[in-house]
Design a protein around this motif. Structure first.
Motif, short mmCIF file in Angstrom:
data_model
loop_
_atom_site.label_atom_id
_atom_site.label_comp_id
_atom_site.label_asym_id
_atom_site.label_seq_id
_atom_site.Cartn_x
_atom_site.Cartn_y
_atom_site.Cartn_z
N ILE A 9 50.01 42.40 34.90
CA ILE A 9 48.92 41.89 35.76
C ILE A 9 47.58 42.67 35.32
O ILE A 9 46.55 42.14 35.01
CB ILE A 9 49.02 42.25 37.16
N GLN A 13 44.44 52.03 39.53
CA GLN A 13 45.02 53.68 39.91
C GLN A 13 45.37 53.77 41.37
O GLN A 13 44.96 52.90 42.44
CB GLN A 13 43.56 54.49 39.82
N ILE A 14 46.21 54.62 41.55
CA ILE A 14 46.74 54.82 42.95
C ILE A 14 46.85 56.49 43.03
O ILE A 14 46.97 57.20 42.25
CB ILE A 14 48.17 54.42 43.19
N ARG A 183 56.42 41.61 47.45
CA ARG A 183 55.46 40.86 46.46
C ARG A 183 55.94 40.76 44.97
O ARG A 183 55.11 40.43 44.16
CB ARG A 183 54.10 41.42 46.71
N LEU B 6 45.18 40.03 42.96
CA LEU B 6 46.38 40.81 43.02
C LEU B 6 46.46 42.37 42.71
O LEU B 6 46.85 43.40 43.55
CB LEU B 6 47.44 40.19 41.99
N LEU B 7 45.47 42.71 41.92
CA LEU B 7 45.34 44.02 41.54
C LEU B 7 44.75 44.88 42.56
O LEU B 7 44.86 45.82 42.76
CB LEU B 7 44.30 44.09 40.28
N SER B 9 44.78 44.14 45.64
CA SER B 9 45.77 44.11 46.70
C SER B 9 46.57 45.56 46.80
O SER B 9 47.05 45.89 47.74
CB SER B 9 46.43 42.92 47.00
N VAL B 10 46.93 45.78 45.56
CA VAL B 10 47.74 46.90 45.30
C VAL B 10 47.32 48.44 45.82
O VAL B 10 47.88 48.87 46.35
CB VAL B 10 48.06 47.01 43.66
N THR B 11 45.89 48.34 45.55
CA THR B 11 45.30 49.49 46.08
C THR B 11 44.78 49.54 47.63
O THR B 11 44.32 50.56 48.30
CB THR B 11 44.07 49.92 45.49
N ASP B 13 46.18 49.25 50.48
CA ASP B 13 46.78 50.15 51.41
C ASP B 13 46.33 51.64 51.32
O ASP B 13 46.33 52.44 52.37
CB ASP B 13 48.60 49.91 51.61
N GLN B 14 45.85 51.93 50.13
CA GLN B 14 45.45 53.38 50.08
C GLN B 14 43.98 53.49 50.45
O GLN B 14 43.35 54.73 50.60
CB GLN B 14 45.68 53.98 48.78
#
Lengths: 210, 157
Positions: A9, A13-14, A183, B6-7, B9-11, B13-14
């Protein structure tokens, strides 16, 4: 069987558990549908064939469509095989997603790298190139490609300009940061071969480590 | 879903829900969580914001302070879980987005004027507005989920 096909995708960053920021690649794992189960007795090896991305029936070739209808699954754009050990049980029509990799810490990712076109030796083989200035006239050329009358030919495998990229590349032992089974998303630390939206295979790494 | 969404949405929650309004020139107190062994304590870093950059989860800001005669600059991630609290002490009045010129100034020259009353009131007004919008949004969401549940109940019955 701890591998799955998916789509890259993109990167983001996390924050990890220590509050540190880490770069991750997001992979949409499947959902893949099992379209055929191959067994040792029948096919000489055990594997599952999986389909990714549904396709309109009219866009699939007729013999292939026949195979899809015979096994009673929807037509797919892409079909791939994953080797399995005999013990696993799979049924045709079963859906596989990110949950396949649950409990895995390290993964290998196989993809097709971005095509770079025809490239010179500096970009393609990391050659150093000549010093510029004082009229050196030797900038990005490959330099010598061998000796003279002995051997009177160029040794095979000498690094020369040519096509670069668009080949299978494996990124080995990347940390699997997070699995989102709902997901079907995998967050893999670092970069992964290929362009965004391209097909990648993610499998549990054999190089475990700590 | 769109690949970009989508990208994001990954972050999602942080990301922190509520971030106080602050801009370069403001004096802030940053409450940092510091881990020592298995104990956790809060340390406060106070200084002037000299830059703010980035979007989304990668947004950062730089804070400058003079610690025992030496200029110290630290960069913080706005959405970092290590930041316990962010307190704006003073809103400063500055004419540019990056205050790197402060590095060459000392003493009185390095002082930043405080924001005028009118501008402060404006800031407060927008903050109140944001808060109200947020409340309205959460109320709406609550109503939606309630309606959804009611529907599900009805479908069951």
């Amino acid at each position: 069987m701890k591998s799955i096909y998916g789509k890259k995708i993109g990167m983001t960053q996390i924050f990890d558990e220590n509050g540190k920021m880490v770069p991750v690649t997001v992979v949409l794992a499947g959902p893949c549908t099992v379209t055929q189960v191959k067994t040792q007795e029948k096919d000489g090896y055990s594997a599952i064939q999986i389909g990714l991305d549904e396709q309109k029936p009219k866009r699939v070739r007729k013999p292939q469509l026949g195979a899809f209808t015979k096994s009673n699954v929807k037509p797919f754009k892409m079909l791939r095989e994953i080797r399995t050990e005999g013990g696993d049980t799979f049924t045709v029509g079963q859906s596989l997603g990110a949950e396949v990799l649950e409990g895995t810490k390290w993964v290998d990712v196989v993809g097709v790298s971005k095509g770079k076109g025809f490239q010179g030796v500096i970009k393609r083989h990391k050659a150093r190139g000549g010093d510029h200035g004082h009229g050196s006239m030797f900038y990005r050329a490959p330099g010598s490609i061998g000796a003279s009358s002995d051997p009177s030919r160029v040794i095979k495998g000498v690094k020369m300009p040519g096509h670069m990229g668009d080949e299978q590349v494996s990124a080995i032992r990347l940390k699997l940061m997070k699995i989102d089974t709902q997901r079907n998303l995998l967050l893999i630390r670092g970069a992964v071969p290929g362009a965004n939206r391209s097909l990648v295979m993610v499998k549990a790494s054999r190089r475990g480590g700590k | 879903m769109d690949i970009k969404e989508l990208l994001k949405s990954v972050t999602a929650d942080q990301m922190k829900k509520r971030i106080p309004q602050f801009a370069p020139g403001d004096v802030v107190k940053i409450h940092l969580k510091i881990k020592e062994g298995d104990k956790e304590r809060i340390q406060i870093f106070e200084g002037v914001i000299i830059a703010r950059r980035g979007v989304g989860i990668g947004e950062t800001f730089k804070v400058r302070r003079i610690a025992s005669g030496v200029g110290v600059e630290r960069t913080f991630m706005i959405h970092s879980p290590l930041i316990d609290k962010l307190q704006v002490v003073k809103h400063g009045k500055v004419a540019r987005a990056k205050l790197y010129y402060l590095r060459e100034k000392t003493g009185k020259q390095a002082k930043i004027k405080e924001l005028g009353r009118d501008k402060l009131l404006q800031l407060q007004a927008t903050e109140v507005k944001a808060m109200e919008a947020e409340q309205a949004q959460s109320a709406l969401e609550a109503a939606q989920t309630a309606a959804h549940e009611a529907k599900a109940e009805a479908a069951k019955a």
